[in-house]
Scaffold this motif. Structure first.
Motif, PDB file in Angstrom:
ATOM      1  N   ARG A 124     -13.500 -54.840 -87.185  1.00  0.00           N
ATOM      2  CA  ARG A 124     -12.612 -54.053 -85.971  1.00  0.00           C
ATOM      3  C   ARG A 124     -13.435 -54.237 -84.756  1.00  0.00           C
ATOM      4  O   ARG A 124     -14.662 -53.783 -84.556  1.00  0.00           O
ATOM      5  N   GLY A 125     -12.558 -54.937 -83.819  1.00  0.00           N
ATOM      6  CA  GLY A 125     -13.177 -55.043 -82.640  1.00  0.00           C
ATOM      7  C   GLY A 125     -12.739 -54.031 -81.374  1.00  0.00           C
ATOM      8  O   GLY A 125     -11.839 -53.332 -81.686  1.00  0.00           O
ATOM      9  N   ARG A 126     -13.592 -53.669 -80.550  1.00  0.00           N
ATOM     10  CA  ARG A 126     -13.297 -52.943 -79.330  1.00  0.00           C
ATOM     11  C   ARG A 126     -13.925 -53.617 -77.933  1.00  0.00           C
ATOM     12  O   ARG A 126     -14.925 -54.404 -77.871  1.00  0.00           O
ATOM     13  N   LEU A 127     -13.380 -53.224 -76.829  1.00  0.00           N
ATOM     14  CA  LEU A 127     -13.624 -53.794 -75.580  1.00  0.00           C
ATOM     15  C   LEU A 127     -14.988 -53.042 -75.166  1.00  0.00           C
ATOM     16  O   LEU A 127     -15.130 -51.846 -75.222  1.00  0.00           O
ATOM     17  N   ASP A 128     -16.049 -53.834 -74.641  1.00  0.00           N
ATOM     18  CA  ASP A 128     -17.120 -53.421 -73.788  1.00  0.00           C
ATOM     19  C   ASP A 128     -16.805 -53.832 -72.422  1.00  0.00           C
ATOM     20  O   ASP A 128     -17.334 -55.030 -71.957  1.00  0.00           O
ATOM     21  N   GLY A 129     -16.007 -53.316 -71.841  1.00  0.00           N
ATOM     22  CA  GLY A 129     -15.565 -53.633 -70.371  1.00  0.00           C
ATOM     23  C   GLY A 129     -14.192 -54.720 -70.709  1.00  0.00           C
ATOM     24  O   GLY A 129     -14.162 -55.229 -71.977  1.00  0.00           O
ATOM     25  N   GLY A 287     -10.342 -50.194 -68.108  1.00  0.00           N
ATOM     26  CA  GLY A 287      -9.226 -50.179 -66.969  1.00  0.00           C
ATOM     27  C   GLY A 287      -7.992 -50.401 -67.550  1.00  0.00           C
ATOM     28  O   GLY A 287      -6.747 -50.714 -66.847  1.00  0.00           O
ATOM     29  N   VAL A 288      -7.548 -50.389 -69.000  1.00  0.00           N
ATOM     30  CA  VAL A 288      -6.171 -50.591 -69.561  1.00  0.00           C
ATOM     31  C   VAL A 288      -5.361 -49.178 -69.462  1.00  0.00           C
ATOM     32  O   VAL A 288      -5.940 -48.286 -70.285  1.00  0.00           O
ATOM     33  N   ILE A 289      -4.274 -49.111 -68.803  1.00  0.00           N
ATOM     34  CA  ILE A 289      -3.689 -47.886 -68.512  1.00  0.00           C
ATOM     35  C   ILE A 289      -2.648 -47.857 -70.005  1.00  0.00           C
ATOM     36  O   ILE A 289      -2.007 -49.016 -70.238  1.00  0.00           O
ATOM     37  N   LEU A 290      -2.713 -46.748 -70.643  1.00  0.00           N
ATOM     38  CA  LEU A 290      -1.850 -46.218 -71.813  1.00  0.00           C
ATOM     39  C   LEU A 290      -0.519 -45.635 -71.276  1.00  0.00           C
ATOM     40  O   LEU A 290      -0.922 -44.649 -70.608  1.00  0.00           O
ATOM     41  N   VAL A 301       4.957 -60.584 -68.206  1.00  0.00           N
ATOM     42  CA  VAL A 301       4.164 -61.683 -68.842  1.00  0.00           C
ATOM     43  C   VAL A 301       3.003 -61.090 -69.595  1.00  0.00           C
ATOM     44  O   VAL A 301       1.943 -62.002 -69.798  1.00  0.00           O
ATOM     45  N   SER A 302       3.111 -59.647 -70.153  1.00  0.00           N
ATOM     46  CA  SER A 302       1.904 -59.462 -71.201  1.00  0.00           C
ATOM     47  C   SER A 302       0.679 -58.902 -70.551  1.00  0.00           C
ATOM     48  O   SER A 302      -0.179 -58.745 -71.170  1.00  0.00           O
ATOM     49  N   ARG A 303       0.561 -58.650 -69.028  1.00  0.00           N
ATOM     50  CA  ARG A 303      -0.643 -58.353 -68.277  1.00  0.00           C
ATOM     51  C   ARG A 303      -0.631 -56.905 -68.548  1.00  0.00           C
ATOM     52  O   ARG A 303       0.205 -56.115 -68.499  1.00  0.00           O
ATOM     53  N   THR A 304      -1.942 -56.455 -68.904  1.00  0.00           N
ATOM     54  CA  THR A 304      -2.168 -54.864 -68.878  1.00  0.00           C
ATOM     55  C   THR A 304      -2.870 -54.636 -67.310  1.00  0.00           C
ATOM     56  O   THR A 304      -2.751 -55.732 -66.502  1.00  0.00           O
ATOM     57  N   SER A 305      -3.146 -53.484 -67.259  1.00  0.00           N
ATOM     58  CA  SER A 305      -3.646 -53.292 -65.733  1.00  0.00           C
ATOM     59  C   SER A 305      -4.920 -53.622 -65.473  1.00  0.00           C
ATOM     60  O   SER A 305      -5.508 -53.679 -64.398  1.00  0.00           O
ATOM     61  N   ALA A 306      -5.742 -54.137 -66.697  1.00  0.00           N
ATOM     62  CA  ALA A 306      -7.079 -54.559 -66.445  1.00  0.00           C
ATOM     63  C   ALA A 306      -7.103 -56.125 -66.294  1.00  0.00           C
ATOM     64  O   ALA A 306      -6.306 -56.871 -67.098  1.00  0.00           O
ATOM     65  N   ARG A 307      -7.709 -56.927 -65.281  1.00  0.00           N
ATOM     66  CA  ARG A 307      -7.734 -58.048 -65.250  1.00  0.00           C
ATOM     67  C   ARG A 307      -8.053 -58.828 -66.416  1.00  0.00           C
ATOM     68  O   ARG A 307      -9.317 -58.745 -66.828  1.00  0.00           O
ATOM     69  N   GLY A 308      -7.311 -59.981 -66.652  1.00  0.00           N
ATOM     70  CA  GLY A 308      -7.759 -60.726 -67.846  1.00  0.00           C
ATOM     71  C   GLY A 308      -7.295 -60.074 -69.249  1.00  0.00           C
ATOM     72  O   GLY A 308      -7.940 -60.710 -70.409  1.00  0.00           O
TER      73      GLY A 308
END
Length: 464
Positions: A124-129, A287-290, A301-308
């Motif tokens: 199970r992965g999670r973001l670290d930034g 920085g990903v808005i839910l 185009v499938s972008r979230t609010s966080a760059r990349g």
């Protein structure tokens, strides 16, 4: 194959259609791709949802066809020559086949990913930034991350599944004996599909619907046909009936309604919608808005609010279809890696409800036309007049087309009938390519064929 050390690094959380289709595109474009997966390659679409349910429904369809064989002049008899008067399903064998096919499909996808050079990490992965994914004690740097973690069946404190008699739609494939009386709670797509399938398998079914009609999100004419057919075949439909609780006492399951009534059966399937699997992924910290309900907010185009950071599939709540998840994943990689990309256009998405009869739709809906959101002329042509339908004993269903006044461009359609999922394709092409009703009408169709009704409906939209 994935590229060398200078390649863009892409890490994908989730191995469902949004994830594995994105991986294929990214690998094709030379990226170094890692999928982090905890649920099995193929995700719920392959392992617990689309592939299993449609395999079960394939058996139900066969049961329906055999049940109607006498009308076509085919009769069955036992070894003594006596007429066979009933059909029985071996649910243990059916579900064993369902699980086997799902596992085989998952294996096929995994082998193709391996062939493309995609690294698959179990965990199970999670973001670290926004630029790093942590899996246990390991971490993976990423130039782009795709969140494709999917969704899970929604449950309520008063309706908790036990995996034996109170079931989510992911748990029905553990059944080895046919339910003696099935209650399905929820009349959306999932509830309607399972209610229709088990009815065809010979199980008495009660469908509990909180709305005034089955499939409230679908074309009203289509919903009416399905409800009429289902009732004619013996289904009990409780409309405007909201579930209060589901309880079990031994072999008896009781569904209590908010108005005090109760329904009892041997089993209950909960089809109460889905919740996104976005908890504890480090999304908001990155920085990903839910959105409300925990769905990931994305653009076309499938972008979230966080760059990349991109997202695809059911976790976005955009349109919960495997085909949409796959396209969102592909679009994300085309966009990130600089390939030609067209933003997601939901008006070109064809979808299907695998009930009996099937209901397929594409483009603008009757509801939108009635509300004035789209100016369109329409025609509805019953399948009962189609020669091929008569040969096959098909009486229920129709083809409905919408086209723009003046230009005649086809902007939407509905097909209700056997294999509507296949019959919607010419309408989907017309919508996607902005063909006119005349162009659709003037394309040759086989005679006799169900598709002839699509061309005939288009001919009826001709204007001098």
């Amino acid at each position: 194959m994935s590229g060398g050390p200078e390649s863009n690094k892409v890490v994908i959380l989730g191995g469902g259609p949004g994830g594995y289709e994105a991986a294929h595109v990214a690998a094709q474009l030379g990226a170094d791709v890692t999928i982090v997966d905890s649920d099995g390659i193929g995700g719920s679409a392959v392992l617990t949802d689309c592939v299993p349910s449609k395999t079960l429904i394939a058996t139900a369809e066969l049961m329906s066809e055999v049940a109607g064989a006498a009308e076509l002049g085919v009769n069955f008899s036992d070894s003594e020559g006596d007429a066979a008067t009933s059909l029985r399903v071996d649910l243990g064998r059916v579900n064993a086949r369902v699980k086997r096919l799902a596992a085989d499909q998952s294996g096929d996808i995994a082998r193709r990913l391996d062939k493309d050079g995609v690294r698959v990490v179990q965990g199970r992965g999670r973001l670290d930034g926004p630029g790093r994914v942590v899996v246990g004690d390991d971490s993976y740097d990423a130039d782009a991350v795709l969140i494709a973690t999917g969704a899970a069946p929604r449950t309520l404190p008063t309706a908790q599944p036990d995996g034996e008699r109170i079931l989510t739609w992911e748990q029905v494939y553990d059944l080895t004996e046919v339910p003696t009386e099935l209650i399905v709670v929820g009349s959306g797509v999932t509830g309607a599909e399972f209610a229709s399938a088990y009815l065809a398998l010979g199980v008495p079914v009660t469908l509990v619907s909180s709305r005034d009609r089955v499939l409230p999100g679908e074309d009203a004419d289509a919903s009416l046909v399905l409800e009429e057919v289902s009732k004619r075949r013996g289904m009990t439909v409780l409309s405007k009936s909201r579930m209060e609780s589901v309880t079990r006492d031994g072999d008896v399951v009781t569904v209590t309604l908010t108005d005090g009534r109760s329904v009892q059966g041997s089993h209950c399937i909960l089809a109460l919608g889905s919740v996104p699997k976005t908890d504890d992924l480090g999304l908001e910290e990155a920085g990903v808005i839910l959105k409300d309900g925990g769905f990931v907010n994305v653009d076309r185009v499938s972008r979230t609010s966080a760059r990349g950071v991109y997202a695809a599939g059911d976790c976005t709540g955009v349109l919960m279809l495997a085909s949409v998840a796959a396209m969102q994943g592909r679009i994300a990689m085309w966009h990130f890696l600089g390939d030609t990309v067209h933003p997601l256009d939901l008006k070109k998405v064809s979808s299907n409800v695998f009930t009996a009869p099937e209901i397929a739709t594409v483009g603008w809906s009757q509801e939108s036309v009635d509300a004035g959101e789209m100016q369109a002329e329409s025609v509805m042509l019953p399948l009962s007049g189609n020669a091929r339908a008569k040969m096959q004993g098909v009486r229920d269903g129709f083809v409905k087309l919408f086209c723009r006044p003046g230009t005649g461009i086809v902007v939407g359609g509905v097909v209700v009938g056997p294999r509507a999922s296949e019959l919607i394709h010419p309408v989907a092409i017309a919508v996607a390519e902005s063909l006119t009703a005349d162009q659709l009408a003037q394309t040759f169709t086989v005679y006799p064929s169900m598709s002839g009704s699509v061309a005939e409906a288009a001919r009826r939209l001709h204007r001098f």
